[in-house]
Scaffold this motif. Structure first.
Motif, mmCIF file in Angstrom:
data_model
loop_
_atom_site.group_PDB
_atom_site.id
_atom_site.type_symbol
_atom_site.label_atom_id
_atom_site.label_comp_id
_atom_site.label_asym_id
_atom_site.label_seq_id
_atom_site.Cartn_x
_atom_site.Cartn_y
_atom_site.Cartn_z
ATOM 1 N N ILE A 73 -37.636 13.841 33.413
ATOM 2 C CA ILE A 73 -37.743 13.455 34.825
ATOM 3 C C ILE A 73 -39.207 13.438 35.259
ATOM 4 O O ILE A 73 -39.671 12.498 35.923
ATOM 5 C CB ILE A 73 -36.940 14.419 35.714
ATOM 6 C CG1 ILE A 73 -35.447 14.319 35.398
ATOM 7 C CG2 ILE A 73 -37.200 14.132 37.193
ATOM 8 C CD1 ILE A 73 -34.609 15.377 36.097
ATOM 9 N N VAL A 113 -41.268 10.267 36.760
ATOM 10 C CA VAL A 113 -41.828 10.352 38.116
ATOM 11 C C VAL A 113 -43.327 10.078 38.094
ATOM 12 O O VAL A 113 -43.847 9.305 38.915
ATOM 13 C CB VAL A 113 -41.535 11.731 38.734
ATOM 14 C CG1 VAL A 113 -42.383 11.945 39.989
ATOM 15 C CG2 VAL A 113 -40.063 11.853 39.073
ATOM 16 N N THR A 168 -34.772 23.688 41.828
ATOM 17 C CA THR A 168 -35.334 22.751 42.804
ATOM 18 C C THR A 168 -35.804 23.479 44.062
ATOM 19 O O THR A 168 -36.743 23.033 44.731
ATOM 20 C CB THR A 168 -34.298 21.681 43.183
ATOM 21 O OG1 THR A 168 -33.121 22.327 43.690
ATOM 22 C CG2 THR A 168 -33.938 20.830 41.978
ATOM 23 N N VAL A 191 -31.835 16.163 45.571
ATOM 24 C CA VAL A 191 -32.168 14.736 45.513
ATOM 25 C C VAL A 191 -32.097 14.113 46.898
ATOM 26 O O VAL A 191 -32.973 13.343 47.306
ATOM 27 C CB VAL A 191 -31.223 14.010 44.538
ATOM 28 C CG1 VAL A 191 -31.438 12.498 44.626
ATOM 29 C CG2 VAL A 191 -31.452 14.491 43.103
ATOM 30 N N THR A 216 -38.478 8.552 44.737
ATOM 31 C CA THR A 216 -37.052 8.339 45.006
ATOM 32 C C THR A 216 -36.462 7.244 44.117
ATOM 33 O O THR A 216 -35.231 7.157 43.983
ATOM 34 C CB THR A 216 -36.828 7.958 46.480
ATOM 35 O OG1 THR A 216 -37.485 6.707 46.769
ATOM 36 C CG2 THR A 216 -37.381 9.028 47.405
ATOM 37 N N ILE A 246 -35.665 9.662 40.621
ATOM 38 C CA ILE A 246 -34.745 10.786 40.606
ATOM 39 C C ILE A 246 -33.337 10.317 41.005
ATOM 40 O O ILE A 246 -33.172 9.378 41.770
ATOM 41 C CB ILE A 246 -35.201 11.893 41.572
ATOM 42 C CG1 ILE A 246 -35.284 11.376 43.005
ATOM 43 C CG2 ILE A 246 -36.534 12.460 41.144
ATOM 44 C CD1 ILE A 246 -35.604 12.444 44.024
#
Length: 430
Positions: free
Chosen positions: A227, A231, A326, A371, A426, A429
């Motif tokens: 991830i 990103v 998170t 998210v 955005t 993810i």
């Protein structure tokens, strides 16, 4: 001398100087896609224009006016310097210099002005200081101390040799190997603290020295490395593509280099990502690496502040008690933003990147870094960035002395860059 003595001398000098710049042309940062043509246009009478009070990076000045003679330019510059004056111990503003004062006068070439024109301007300035203001120009230094590439213009800086600066001439006259200071013409006339600096440890854990892999908390975010890689790639790409837009905004309300600075940072991160030089397995190590990448490539205030943010995030994530989820990620993001605010001195409403960062982090923290909260945070960041276009004053950054007429309608480029990065996240993810 020891560093504290050097600091004391430098601060006394800085507190005693008045400075003003004028230019006939603006400057375009090399590599920029758009040309800064702010001063290439004529007024309604067809007269060529010049600018009073512009910044060394080409920031918009106090006002534009038709071209003036050297004598009139000198009068305008000296009048502005006296009007702003200097602050006394009891917070009163008094004229920078008074009749009878001995003065150090520095006339600086902004890059594209001929020696002949510089001499004419210096003569006009000295004449008005000695004949009209009844001061003594004890030292007059003329040369290219700090240029703005090839900008046609000049700045004058004046320091009265009184009070704290009365005995500064030996420092001014001392031999030095500083390149710019050596390449000047010096004319010798016949006339004879802020609060203590904030220590870096006032933001607990800013240093990233504790990032030893063996002592780091476990990462509880599934597929974090994958991830993070996606990103970073997406955000870097978005910032690189946004360079022309950020440069356009910064040409109006800044010094025209925000887009290029952000592009450099994004390009460096992208290169290190592709070369496998970023430690993706643990966020604490990753943000320490990002801080190094930003430090090596960006420069400027934004580069310093982003480096501080990444280092604070790194140390925050290295001290999690049970593991990194998170929620801890969101908290570290907030801590990094608070470090920017602490060291940069700006808050929400200051017309900086914090106008996008703080609203975004508030939403993300309240949502536990989910998210959905990141998507909502990106929307909040965009709203915050857009709101800067309606702010009449800037309390920090390059825009802090620009007029309402210049600022209104153009968003802060740093805040826009933050919104672009959040929106790019955005897309990755899920």
């Amino acid at each position: 001398m020891d560093l504290s003595t050097v600091l004391n001398v430098a601060q006394k000098v800085a507190n005693s100087i008045g400075s003003m710049g004028v230019a006939l042309t603006a400057v375009t940062i090399p590599g920029a896609d758009s040309v800064n043509d702010r001063l290439s246009k004529t007024n309604e009478k067809g007269e060529s224009m010049m600018e009073i009070g512009l910044g060394i990076h080409g920031e918009a000045g106090m006002r534009q006016c038709p071209l003036m003679t050297c004598d009139d330019i000198a009068k305008e510059m000296l009048s502005a310097i006296q009007s702003y004056g200097r602050e006394t111990d009891d917070s009163k503003i008094v004229p920078l210099y008074n009749p009878g004062d001995e003065l150090l006068v520095l006339v600086n070439n902004l890059g594209g002005t001929s020696n002949f024109e510089m001499s004419l301007l210096a003569r006009s300035i000295v004449s008005q200081l000695e004949d009209d203001a009844k001061c003594k120009a004890t030292r007059v230094l003329v040369g290219s101390f700090m240029t703005s590439f090839d900008m046609q213009g000049a700045s004058v800086s004046i320091m009265p040799l009184v009070g704290d600066t009365k005995n500064m001439l030996p420092y001014i006259d001392a031999a030095t190997n500083a390149t710019a200071w050596g390449n000047v013409d010096a004319w010798v006339g016949d006339g004879a603290s802020r609060p203590s600096d904030i220590e870096i440890n006032e933001v607990p854990g800013l240093s990233s020295d504790s990032n030893e892999s063996s002592s780091l908390p476990p990462v509880l975010i599934e597929n974090f490395a994958s991830i993070a890689s996606s990103v970073l790639a997406q955000c870097s790409k978005a910032l690189i593509e946004a360079e022309p837009l950020l440069t356009k905004y910064d040409t109006i309300v800044g010094d025209a280099d925000c887009g290029i600075t952000m592009e450099r940072g994004a390009t460096e991160i992208s290169k290190r990502l592709e070369a496998g030089k970023l430690q993706l397995d643990h966020p604490s190590l990753l943000f320490a690496d990002l801080a190094d990448a930003v430090s090596a490539s960006m420069g400027g205030t934004s580069g310093i502040l982003l480096e501080l943010m990444f280092r604070k995030m790194s140390t925050s994530l290295s001290s999690s008690d049970e593991g990194i989820t998170t929620k801890e990620f969101a908290s570290a993001f907030k801590a990094g933003i608070e470090a920017i605010s602490f060291y940069g001195g700006a808050q929400v409403g200051s017309r900086t990147m914090l106008d996008a960062l703080f609203p975004a982090s508030s939403v993300i923290v309240s949502g536990g870094g989910s998210v959905a909260s990141v998507r909502e945070g990106a929307e909040a960041g965009r709203k915050g960035a857009d709101s800067t276009a309606e702010m009449e004053h800037a309390e920090a950054g390059r825009s802090n002395y620009l007029s309402k007429d210049v600022l209104m309608g153009t968003p802060d480029p740093g805040a826009v860059a933050v919104a672009i990065v959040l929106e790019a996240m955005t897309k990755v993810i899920s």
